[in-house]
Structure formats: structure tokens, C-alpha cells
Design a protein around this motif. Structure first.
Motif, PDB file in Angstrom:
ATOM      1  N   GLY A 288      -9.227   1.817  -0.936  1.00 10.19           N
ATOM      2  CA  GLY A 288      -8.274   1.771   0.189  1.00 10.19           C
ATOM      3  C   GLY A 288      -8.346   2.843   1.196  1.00 10.19           C
ATOM      4  O   GLY A 288      -8.855   2.786   2.355  1.00 10.19           O
ATOM      5  N   ILE A 289      -7.990   4.212   0.535  1.00  9.74           N
ATOM      6  CA  ILE A 289      -8.199   5.348   1.295  1.00  9.74           C
ATOM      7  C   ILE A 289      -9.640   5.605   2.160  1.00  9.74           C
ATOM      8  O   ILE A 289      -9.669   6.029   3.180  1.00  9.74           O
ATOM      9  CB  ILE A 289      -7.861   6.259   0.793  1.00  9.74           C
ATOM     10  CG1 ILE A 289      -6.163   6.310   0.279  1.00  9.74           C
ATOM     11  CG2 ILE A 289      -7.977   7.731   1.441  1.00  9.74           C
ATOM     12  CD1 ILE A 289      -5.671   7.442  -0.659  1.00  9.74           C
ATOM     13  N   LEU A 374      -5.409  -3.871   1.811  1.00  5.09           N
ATOM     14  CA  LEU A 374      -5.567  -4.368   2.927  1.00  5.09           C
ATOM     15  C   LEU A 374      -4.714  -3.923   4.215  1.00  5.09           C
ATOM     16  O   LEU A 374      -4.989  -3.931   5.255  1.00  5.09           O
ATOM     17  CB  LEU A 374      -5.222  -5.704   2.622  1.00  5.09           C
ATOM     18  CG  LEU A 374      -6.558  -6.629   2.121  1.00  5.09           C
ATOM     19  CD1 LEU A 374      -5.902  -8.107   1.648  1.00  5.09           C
ATOM     20  CD2 LEU A 374      -7.776  -6.763   2.731  1.00  5.09           C
ATOM     21  N   VAL A 375      -3.621  -3.188   3.625  1.00  3.56           N
ATOM     22  CA  VAL A 375      -2.860  -2.615   4.432  1.00  3.56           C
ATOM     23  C   VAL A 375      -3.373  -1.352   5.170  1.00  3.56           C
ATOM     24  O   VAL A 375      -3.533  -1.199   6.397  1.00  3.56           O
ATOM     25  CB  VAL A 375      -1.385  -1.944   3.900  1.00  3.56           C
ATOM     26  CG1 VAL A 375      -0.601  -1.140   4.997  1.00  3.56           C
ATOM     27  CG2 VAL A 375      -0.442  -3.380   3.614  1.00  3.56           C
ATOM     28  N   LYS A 376      -4.190  -0.708   4.319  1.00  2.00           N
ATOM     29  CA  LYS A 376      -4.805   0.491   4.996  1.00  2.00           C
ATOM     30  C   LYS A 376      -6.117  -0.002   5.619  1.00  2.00           C
ATOM     31  O   LYS A 376      -6.494   0.795   6.541  1.00  2.00           O
ATOM     32  CB  LYS A 376      -5.430   1.420   3.742  1.00  2.00           C
ATOM     33  CG  LYS A 376      -4.271   1.893   2.847  1.00  2.00           C
ATOM     34  CD  LYS A 376      -4.628   3.126   2.139  1.00  2.00           C
ATOM     35  CE  LYS A 376      -3.419   3.772   1.231  1.00  2.00           C
ATOM     36  NZ  LYS A 376      -2.847   4.660   2.316  1.00  2.00           N
ATOM     37  N   PRO A 391       3.012  -1.824  13.489  1.00  2.00           N
ATOM     38  CA  PRO A 391       3.074  -1.699  12.094  1.00  2.00           C
ATOM     39  C   PRO A 391       4.508  -1.344  11.638  1.00  2.00           C
ATOM     40  O   PRO A 391       5.020  -1.237  10.486  1.00  2.00           O
ATOM     41  CB  PRO A 391       2.198  -0.319  11.679  1.00  2.00           C
ATOM     42  CG  PRO A 391       1.209  -0.722  12.886  1.00  2.00           C
ATOM     43  CD  PRO A 391       1.757  -1.100  14.118  1.00  2.00           C
ATOM     44  N   VAL A 392       5.480  -0.662  12.619  1.00  2.00           N
ATOM     45  CA  VAL A 392       6.865  -0.204  12.161  1.00  2.00           C
ATOM     46  C   VAL A 392       7.593  -1.537  11.962  1.00  2.00           C
ATOM     47  O   VAL A 392       8.299  -1.674  10.800  1.00  2.00           O
ATOM     48  CB  VAL A 392       7.306   0.401  13.223  1.00  2.00           C
ATOM     49  CG1 VAL A 392       8.998   0.521  13.199  1.00  2.00           C
ATOM     50  CG2 VAL A 392       6.851   1.873  13.423  1.00  2.00           C
ATOM     51  N   GLY A 427       6.370  -6.878  -1.500  1.00  2.00           N
ATOM     52  CA  GLY A 427       6.518  -6.277  -0.430  1.00  2.00           C
ATOM     53  C   GLY A 427       5.388  -5.882   0.344  1.00  2.00           C
ATOM     54  O   GLY A 427       5.313  -6.174   1.452  1.00  2.00           O
ATOM     55  N   ALA A 428       4.321  -5.380  -0.204  1.00  2.87           N
ATOM     56  CA  ALA A 428       3.197  -5.095   0.170  1.00  2.87           C
ATOM     57  C   ALA A 428       2.209  -6.393   0.696  1.00  2.87           C
ATOM     58  O   ALA A 428       1.932  -6.382   1.767  1.00  2.87           O
ATOM     59  CB  ALA A 428       2.092  -4.369  -0.785  1.00  2.87           C
TER      60      ALA A 428
END
Length: 525
Positions: A288-289, A374-376, A391-392, A427-428
Motif C-alpha cells: 500500500g505505502i 486501495l485507499v492509499k 477525501p475529507v 469503515g475502510a
């Protein structure tokens, strides 16, 4: 460089760091165990570490890199970029010093908000946690400045030095734990080891800053020291950072809330979650990172040059690569989590019961592993367009869902520490769904039928592997608590079965083929 090469460089060095991190946590489990000093240490270390991930790795890098790349394009011989980086550093340093001083003074009251009832009731361990927190907090100052230099290096497509820097943290912590392991097992030894760990954290921050500064200068880029001045560029960065603190750092904000909920749970819960998160952080960090770090500079360049096709292609490749690597990891860890915690953590002060509870938390955490990655992968598409506000809203929604689920799972269903893992995972996934829906609605990124077909085949291949692991686990289970050789042989067999079955299934379903590898190896711009 190609996406695969960039991710390989960052991910490979991150893997080295994670291996050292595993060695650190194995020693930590055996020297400090769970509860008592171990809980005090985890609480003291979490504060600067979460702030570091939230601000430095999350918000700052996401806001700084697109602006820095714009100055690299506009300036002559990097002069504009040097000016911008110097102005940012001049303003950032006094803010960090002031914030650090306030936190160190307020540490007894800050920790009170997150400490468990057992820890608050033990004056010795609570005072130790306060002292360790004060000693370790300068780590945030050093690492925030280190992130600035790392962002410069990443923008110059020099990923190796920044990816290797965290190894220094684990080396310093292992050195402190080695001293503790060599002493007799006693409360005094554990307390002294805790203080040495706090010193090691701040020391590692300074060493990482020195390491990255050296490589930044070797690349021909220097940041000048100057008086703080709120220029227009610095103000623009500040405007982008404020929402990015929430948007890019939802995972870390949820960790702050986790600390609050952990304070209401029984003793040892904070240690269980921290140890379990190590297994979640391994693929999250390596994949991810690495992906998020690799694609942001390239996306920024594509968007700055109005190359929509290039940005679309890069985003598609990143999503596909993320799922190709994380879905099998999540399935494997969900089924075998307790096996890994028994093999690697059990021993010394860390009991079989501790290992089994930690394993159940691992299984809860990895439900959300693909979503965290996937968020990253999706958020850089907003940051590259200097949109840190969208994204907020998605992060706020997912965070509210997570908090609501935590309250329901903990107080109504009484599920204990695993509640935090499952609620965070759900939540993710909500965050991913919202991010993708907005990107698709704006025409920035839509999954094509070909990509969807590949993603479905990845899931099928991972499911086949999961079935094989589920069948094999009962046969290997008795050996996970045996001798060193039995543990090693059993876990190696399980890993081998998973790798072979997934590899065969992936090739049979054409998840991995020459076309896929070729696309990922192409230069990304």
C-alpha cells in the motif's frame, strides 16, 4: 521507472524493515509480555508514532509533493523547488518544536484520556508511561523533517533511501531489547527496558533525518536555513494540509479513537492490537505505502501535462497490482493468523492464550487489508489534482461508521478487542466505495470490463488458495506450539501450500500472464 520497478524498490526495502520489525516484536513479546509495562510502552509509543503517520507520512507528503513537482517543472535548475522547500522547512520547524513542547508538558493528562483502568490504577506503570512518552515524543519532530527530505527524494524518483530509513528505527529498538533480554526477568528489568526503548525511538528519528539529509545532498538538492515567512506558497500548502490531515490520515485518526476505546477494555488489549497490527502492516507497508508513494509523483506529472490517458492507465495498473498482491495476503492471514502469532510471538512472557487472542485480532484486521491499500492507491488521484477536500468527506463518513460500529460491537455485543479490528475494516471498505464512486462520477477513473474481469479472477484464485489452507490447517495445528523446528516446519509448509496453490490458480485463470507483467513493467512517465 515502471510502476512494478518503483513498487519493487520501495516494497523490497520496506520488507527488510518489516523483517526487522518482526524481530523487534518477537523480542518485545518475550521481554515485556502483555499488560503492565508492555501496555505502558505501547501507549507511550503510539502517540508520537500516530502523529508521525497522520501528519508526516499522510497529510504533509500528500500536499507537499504535487506543489513541489509543480515548482520543479516551473523553475530553472531546481531553483524554484529549492526555494519552496526551504520556505516550508523554515515554517515547519518552529511549529513542530512548539507542538512537541506542549505535548511533553501535557503528557500526564494526554495519556489519562487513553490509558486503561488497570494502567491508571498502577501509579508506577502510569508514571513510567508518562516518562517514556516524554522521552519518545521528539521522534515526531525528527520524523516530520525527515518526511520533508523523503518527499524531495521521492519527487526526484530516488525512492530507495526513504524506503530504507525505517530500518534504523527497528535496529535501535532491537538494541534496547537485546539489553533487556540479557538481564534477569524482573519488574525492574522491564521498566528499565521500557525507558531504553523510549530513548531508542528518539535516537532513531535523529538518525533517519541525518540519513535522508545525506542522500538528499548527494542528489544535488539542498534546503537552506532561513527565517520563517508565510509566503503565498506556504499558505497554499497549509490550505492543502488541513483537510489532508483527515483525508490521507483516516487510518491514523481511527487509531487515536482505537486508543480511546482500548482504554475501556481489559488489560492487555492495547498489546494484543499492536501485535496483531504488525501482521496487517506488513503487506500494507510493502504494497500500500509503496504503491501510494510510487504513483503520486507520476500522477502529478501526468495531470500537470494534461495527459489524461497516462493518468488513467497508471491508476488502473495500480489498482490491479494492489488487488493482485493484497487479496491473497488477506485470505491467507484470515485463515492462518493464529498460526503465525503462535509460531512467532508465543514464548517467554507471552503466553499461548495471548497468542491465540492476538491471532483472532489479526483475522479481524485483514478483512480490511485490501481496502486500506486501495485507499492509499485512490487518494493520490485527488491529491495530484490538489484536491484534498474530497477525501475529507469520504473519510468522515467512514470514520463515523467505524465509531458507530465500535460502540455497537463493544458495548452491545461485548466482542472485546476484536471489535476495533472488524469495525475499522468495514469503515475502510466504505471509504473505498465512496472514493471510487466520486472518481467515476467526475470521469477521473472508471474500472473497465477487462480490469473487472481480472479482479474477479484474482478473487477466485485467492478463494481456491484459502480453501487449500483451510483444509491443511488442522493437520499443521499441533506443530504450531511445538519445538522450534516443528514450528518452523509447520509454518513453512503452510506458506508453501498457499504460495503454490495461488500461483497455479493465478496462471490457470490468466491472472498472471505475459501481457499483465509487460503492462506493469512499462515506464510510467
Amino acid at each position: 521507472m515502471s510502476l512494478l520497478k518503483n513498487v519493487g524498490t520501495i516494497g523490497g526495502l520496506t520488507m527488510v524493515s518489516r523483517v526487522f520489525g518482526f524481530a523487534r516484536d518477537i523480542m518485545l513479546a518475550r521481554v515485556l509480555g502483555a499488560g503492565g509495562v508492555a501496555d505502558a510502552w505501547q501507549l507511550a509509543f503510539q502517540l508520537p508514532n500516530i502523529f508521525r503517520r497522520l501528519f508526516a507520512e499522510g497529510a504533509f507528503a500528500s500536499a507537499f509533493i504535487p506543489l513541489f513537482n509543480r515548482h520543479m517543472t516551473d523553475g530553472d535548475n531546481q531553483s524554484e523547488a529549492r526555494r519552496f522547500a526551504s520556505e516550508v522547512c523554515a515554517v515547519l520547524l518552529p511549529i513542530l518544536v512548539a507542538f512537541g513542547a506542549v505535548m511533553m508538558i501535557a503528557m500526564p493528562w494526554v495519556l489519562m484520556a487513553f490509558a486503561s483502568e488497570e494502567l491508571r490504577a498502577n501509579d508506577v506503570n502510569y508514571d513510567l508511561a508518562v516518562t517514556m512518552g516524554r522521552i519518545a515524543f521528539p521522534y515526531l519532530l525528527f520524523m516530520s523533517l525527515a518526511t520533508l527530505t523523503a518527499a524531495v527524494l521521492n519527487s526526484l524518483s530516488r525512492f530507495a533511501a526513504a524506503a530504507a530509513a525505517p530500518i534504523l528505527l527497528n535496529i535501535c529498538l532491537i538494541a534496547a531489547l537485546t539489553w533487556g533480554a540479557m538481564q534477569s526477568d524482573s519488574d525492574t528489568t522491564r521498566q528499565t527496558t521500557g525507558l531504553l526503548l523510549a530513548v531508542a525511538v528518539s535516537t532513531s528519528g535523529f538518525l533517519q533525518l541525518a540519513w535522508l539529509t545525506f542522500w538528499m545532498r548527494r542528489s544535488g538538492f539542498r534546503i537552506a536555513f532561513q527565517r520563517p515567512k508565510m509566503t503565498d506558497d506556504v499558505k497554499q500548502l497549509g490550505v492543502l494540509i488541513i483537510p489532508a490531515v483527515f483525508g490521507a490520515g483516516v487510518y491514523q485518526i481511527s487509531r487515536f479513537l482505537d486508543l480511546f476505546f482500548l482504554g475501556t477494555l481489559p488489560d492487555k488489549s492495547i498489546t494484543y492490537l499492536a501485535m496483531a497490527d504488525r501482521w496487517n502492516q506488513l503487506p500494507l507497508g510493502i504494497i500500500g505505502i509503496a504503491l501510494g508513494t510510487a504513483i503520486l509523483p507520476a500522477l502529478s506529472r501526468f495531470i500537470a501535462s494534461e495527459d489524461k490517458d497516462g493518468a488513467f492507465r497508471l491508476q488502473s495498473n495500480a489498482v490491479e497490482l494492489a488487488m493482485l498482491l493484497t487479496v491473497p495476503c488477506a485470505v491467507a492471514l484470515y485463515i492462518t493468523g493464529s498460526a503465525f502469532t503462535r509460531v512467532f510471538f508465543m514464548g517467554g512472557a507471552f503466553t499461548l492464550e495471548d497468542a491465540l487472542v492476538t491471532g483472532s485480532v489479526v483475522s479481524g484486521l485483514v478483512i480490511g487489508l485490501p481496502a486500506y491499500v486501495l485507499v492509499k492507491v485512490l487518494t493520490p488521484n485527488f491529491f495530484a489534482r490538489k484536491d484534498t477536500r474530497t477525501p475529507v468527506y469520504t473519510a468522515a463518513t467512514s470514520l463515523l461508521i467505524t465509531v458507530g460500529l465500535n460502540i455497537y460491537f463493544i458495548y452491545w455485543l461485548d466482542m472485546g478487542v476484536i471489535s476495533l479490528a472488524i469495525a475499522g475494516a468495514i469503515g475502510a471498505w466504505c471509504n473505498v466505495a465512496l472514493l471510487y464512486a466520486i472518481l467515476a462520477q467526475r470521469g477521473f477513473f472508471v474500472l473497465t470490463g477487462k480490469v473487472i474481469s481480472r479482479l474477479l479472477r484474482i478473487m477466485v484464485a485467492a478463494g481456491i488458495m484459502g480453501a487449500a489452507l483451510y483444509w491443511a490447517m488442522p493437520y499443521a495445528d499441533p506443530y504450531f506450539t511445538g519445538s522450534f523446528a516443528e514450528r518452523g516446519g509447520a509454518i513453512a509448509a503452510i506458506m508453501g501450500i498457499g504460495a503454490v496453490v495461488y500461483g497455479i490458480a493465478a496462471f490457470a485463470l490468466r491472472v498472471l500472464d505475459r501481457d499483465t507483467i509487460g503492462r506493469l513493467m512499462r515506464r510510467q512517465g
